[in-house]
Design a protein around this motif. Structure first.
Motif, mmCIF file in Angstrom:
data_model
loop_
_atom_site.group_PDB
_atom_site.id
_atom_site.type_symbol
_atom_site.label_atom_id
_atom_site.label_comp_id
_atom_site.label_asym_id
_atom_site.label_seq_id
_atom_site.Cartn_x
_atom_site.Cartn_y
_atom_site.Cartn_z
ATOM 1 N N ASP A 42 0.852 -1.214 -0.025
ATOM 2 C CA ASP A 42 0.031 0.008 -0.015
ATOM 3 C C ASP A 42 0.774 1.157 -0.210
ATOM 4 O O ASP A 42 0.593 2.229 -0.791
ATOM 5 C CB ASP A 42 -1.037 0.025 1.147
ATOM 6 C CG ASP A 42 -2.390 -0.849 1.054
ATOM 7 O OD1 ASP A 42 -2.443 -1.226 -0.185
ATOM 8 O OD2 ASP A 42 -2.951 -1.174 1.824
ATOM 9 N N PRO A 43 1.979 1.278 0.756
ATOM 10 C CA PRO A 43 2.795 2.577 0.685
ATOM 11 C C PRO A 43 3.529 2.908 -0.724
ATOM 12 O O PRO A 43 3.860 3.869 -1.033
ATOM 13 C CB PRO A 43 3.854 2.078 1.877
ATOM 14 C CG PRO A 43 3.321 1.329 2.639
ATOM 15 C CD PRO A 43 2.316 0.305 1.813
ATOM 16 N N ILE A 44 3.599 1.818 -1.370
ATOM 17 C CA ILE A 44 4.331 1.972 -2.730
ATOM 18 C C ILE A 44 3.319 2.314 -3.752
ATOM 19 O O ILE A 44 3.491 3.199 -4.394
ATOM 20 C CB ILE A 44 4.889 0.477 -3.045
ATOM 21 C CG1 ILE A 44 6.058 0.064 -2.310
ATOM 22 C CG2 ILE A 44 5.347 0.603 -4.625
ATOM 23 C CD1 ILE A 44 6.444 -1.382 -2.509
ATOM 24 N N ASP A 45 2.051 1.538 -3.801
ATOM 25 C CA ASP A 45 1.120 1.955 -4.883
ATOM 26 C C ASP A 45 -0.421 1.371 -4.372
ATOM 27 O O ASP A 45 -0.911 0.287 -4.726
ATOM 28 C CB ASP A 45 1.504 1.337 -6.276
ATOM 29 C CG ASP A 45 0.413 1.470 -7.338
ATOM 30 O OD1 ASP A 45 -0.430 2.296 -7.140
ATOM 31 O OD2 ASP A 45 0.659 1.121 -8.610
ATOM 32 N N PRO A 46 -0.971 2.256 -3.444
ATOM 33 C CA PRO A 46 -2.328 1.996 -2.911
ATOM 34 C C PRO A 46 -3.153 1.661 -3.913
ATOM 35 O O PRO A 46 -4.118 0.747 -3.598
ATOM 36 C CB PRO A 46 -2.497 3.066 -2.008
ATOM 37 C CG PRO A 46 -1.667 4.160 -2.816
ATOM 38 C CD PRO A 46 -0.557 3.742 -3.256
ATOM 39 N N GLN A 47 -3.273 2.285 -5.072
ATOM 40 C CA GLN A 47 -4.570 2.210 -5.985
ATOM 41 C C GLN A 47 -4.535 0.855 -6.717
ATOM 42 O O GLN A 47 -5.263 0.293 -7.324
ATOM 43 C CB GLN A 47 -4.330 3.147 -6.785
ATOM 44 C CG GLN A 47 -4.802 4.734 -6.401
ATOM 45 C CD GLN A 47 -4.794 5.769 -7.183
ATOM 46 O OE1 GLN A 47 -4.094 5.608 -8.078
ATOM 47 N NE2 GLN A 47 -5.264 7.016 -6.878
ATOM 48 N N HIS A 48 -3.048 0.033 -6.883
ATOM 49 C CA HIS A 48 -3.106 -1.008 -7.532
ATOM 50 C C HIS A 48 -2.410 -2.120 -6.833
ATOM 51 O O HIS A 48 -1.957 -3.067 -7.187
ATOM 52 C CB HIS A 48 -1.986 -0.809 -8.806
ATOM 53 C CG HIS A 48 -2.528 0.160 -9.824
ATOM 54 N ND1 HIS A 48 -2.200 1.594 -9.554
ATOM 55 C CD2 HIS A 48 -3.351 0.092 -10.767
ATOM 56 C CE1 HIS A 48 -2.646 2.074 -10.657
ATOM 57 N NE2 HIS A 48 -3.628 1.420 -11.232
ATOM 58 N N SER A 49 -2.601 -1.954 -5.256
ATOM 59 C CA SER A 49 -1.887 -3.002 -4.574
ATOM 60 C C SER A 49 -2.529 -4.448 -4.389
ATOM 61 O O SER A 49 -2.085 -5.072 -4.179
ATOM 62 C CB SER A 49 -1.921 -2.348 -2.953
ATOM 63 O OG SER A 49 -3.103 -2.076 -2.646
ATOM 64 N N GLY A 50 -3.836 -4.284 -5.005
ATOM 65 C CA GLY A 50 -4.290 -5.724 -5.105
ATOM 66 C C GLY A 50 -3.847 -6.396 -6.308
ATOM 67 O O GLY A 50 -3.701 -7.548 -5.947
#
Length: 430
Positions: A42-50
């Motif tokens: 999530d800290p890296i890329d919250p919108q694509h963390s899934g």
């Protein structure tokens, strides 16, 4: 080498422990996926963390697929003992590398996690490459029953891993690193136990099948590749949803999603002990055909589950659908193509592993697209408050879309199994 009754029993239980290690690892990865996603991705890329966590989880299946494909044809040359010891080393080194990911620079976290998952998955692949041909050799007249008994310990490992996930995160409030580190213990135990025993040659080696004949057997019999394709689909119906429940259902049904996996695994553990009797009654194709209906219905019900009660109901139906699929497919191939030996069994397992490698990231992508669509775009999703009703509705919609997509696969399998059964009956092979 002759196998005494006592040694046969010991070898069987070593195979059980190896599969148990692989299952425990899968449950721990699924149980810790949400926490790892939150802490590392999530800290890296919250919108694509899934999608990112889907890629990470999928790489364990890549390691599984690669090691299974490479080791299977070489099993008789390497010896099952060396392969089991290699698996135990992977069960130790894989989680150690996962633990190091937390200390890696942000730009390297995905690289470390992916390498760790590939290595961890190699332990699973080496396990499947060795234990299935060994058990088929030890029990040549009871393949379906004994392979299902062996694979009953897959859900047993999932149960323990799932319960430990809940205990560590909900009751003891321990970090995810503690759960991952726990996987080192059975890996060490497996190495010590396997080192003390001698393993038999496989069925094809005992029958005098040469390496070249074993390798060419699947290519000389085109019908083999029908089973390769079927395994691609059956694995997608069983293992992909199992790895996905914690990420999705935890936010939608009011209970930890990993508990759904634990409950499903308990049903599978019990039911797989009855596979031999059911196979004698209905045939392996008949058993697999019956499994597809509850598998499809259960996956659809999981997509619309919105409470603990509906989640348990859906999980019950799904469990009865998928409980026999993987081991019965292995037994079916071993029975129909015995001269393909460990290579044939390994190829079919490879198809299953490869399916999950592609399916899990796609599930993550479907989930991410659905949550952004429901929220009204990336900015709208980013503005949603954690724990809010609006966020819950978005995540429920995303879970619904991902499970409904994969529910199509058992429907396709129904018609494939029906066609195979009819063809075999017509040819007198059923």
């Amino acid at each position: 080498m002759a196998t005494t009754s006592q040694n046969r029993k010991s070898i069987f239980w070593i195979c059980v422990l190896a599969l148990f290690c692989a299952a425990l690892a899968n449950a721990v990865r699924a149980g810790a996926a949400g926490a790892m996603k939150t802490a590392l991705l999530d800290p890296i890329d919250p919108q694509h963390s899934g999608e990112l966590i889907g890629v990470v989880l999928g790489n364990s299946f890549l390691g599984f697929a690669i090691s299974l494909l490479v080791i299977s044809p070489l099993l008789d040359k390497l010896g099952a003992k060396k392969v089991i010891l290699f698996a135990s080393a992977c069960f130790i080194l894989g989680p150690l590398l996962v633990l190091l990911a937390g200390n890696a620079p942000p730009a390297s976290i995905m690289l470390v996690l992916n390498l760790a998952m590939v290595l961890w998955g190699c332990g699973w692949g080496a396990t499947e490459a060795s234990i299935n041909p060994v058990v088929a050799t030890l029990f040549p007249d009871e393949k379906t029953g004994k392979l299902n008994e062996l694979h009953a310990w897959w859900p047993a490992g999932l149960i323990l891993g799932g319960l430990l996930s809940v205990l560590f995160f909900k009751s003891l409030d321990l970090p995810w690193q503690a759960l991952v580190g726990l996987c080192l213990i059975p890996g060490v135990a497996l190495a010590i136990w396997a080192a003390r025993h001698q393993f038999p040659q496989t069925e094809s080696a005992v029958a005098g099948v040469s390496f070249g004949e074993m390798m060419t057997e699947p290519f000389k019999r085109p019908s083999f590749w029908v089973f390769f394709a079927i395994m691609f689909l059956t694995a997608s119906s069983e293992l992909a949803p199992g790895a996905w429940v914690d990420v999705t259902l935890t936010n939608t049904v009011g209970m930890p999603g990993i508990l759904v996996l634990v409950y499903v695994s308990a049903i599978m553990f019990v039911m797989r002990h009855f596979a031999g009797a059911l196979e004698h009654r209905f045939s392996d194709m008949g058993l697999l055909l019956m499994c597809t209906v509850p598998a499809a219905v259960g996956l659809y019900l999981l997509s619309v589950a919105n409470s603990p009660v509906t989640a348990v109901l859906a999980a019950t139906v799904w469990a009865f659908g998928v409980c026999f699929m993987w081991p019965t497919m292995l037994a079916a191939v071993s029975r129909r193509y015995p001269r393909s030996g460990p290579w044939g069994i390994g190829l079919v397992g490879f198809a299953g592993a490869l399916a999950i490698y592609f399916v899990l990231p796609e599930l993550g992508a479907i989930y991410d697209r659905a949550k952004l669509e429901k929220a009204g775009g990336e900015e709208a999703f980013a503005a949603l408050q954690p724990g809010s009703d609006a966020l819950q509705q978005v995540l429920a919609y995303a879970a619904e879309k991902s499970f409904q997509t994969i529910a199509i696969i058992p429907v396709v399998l129904f018609f494939i199994f029906l066609a195979v059964r009819l063809v075999e009956r017509k040819s007198g092979k059923a």
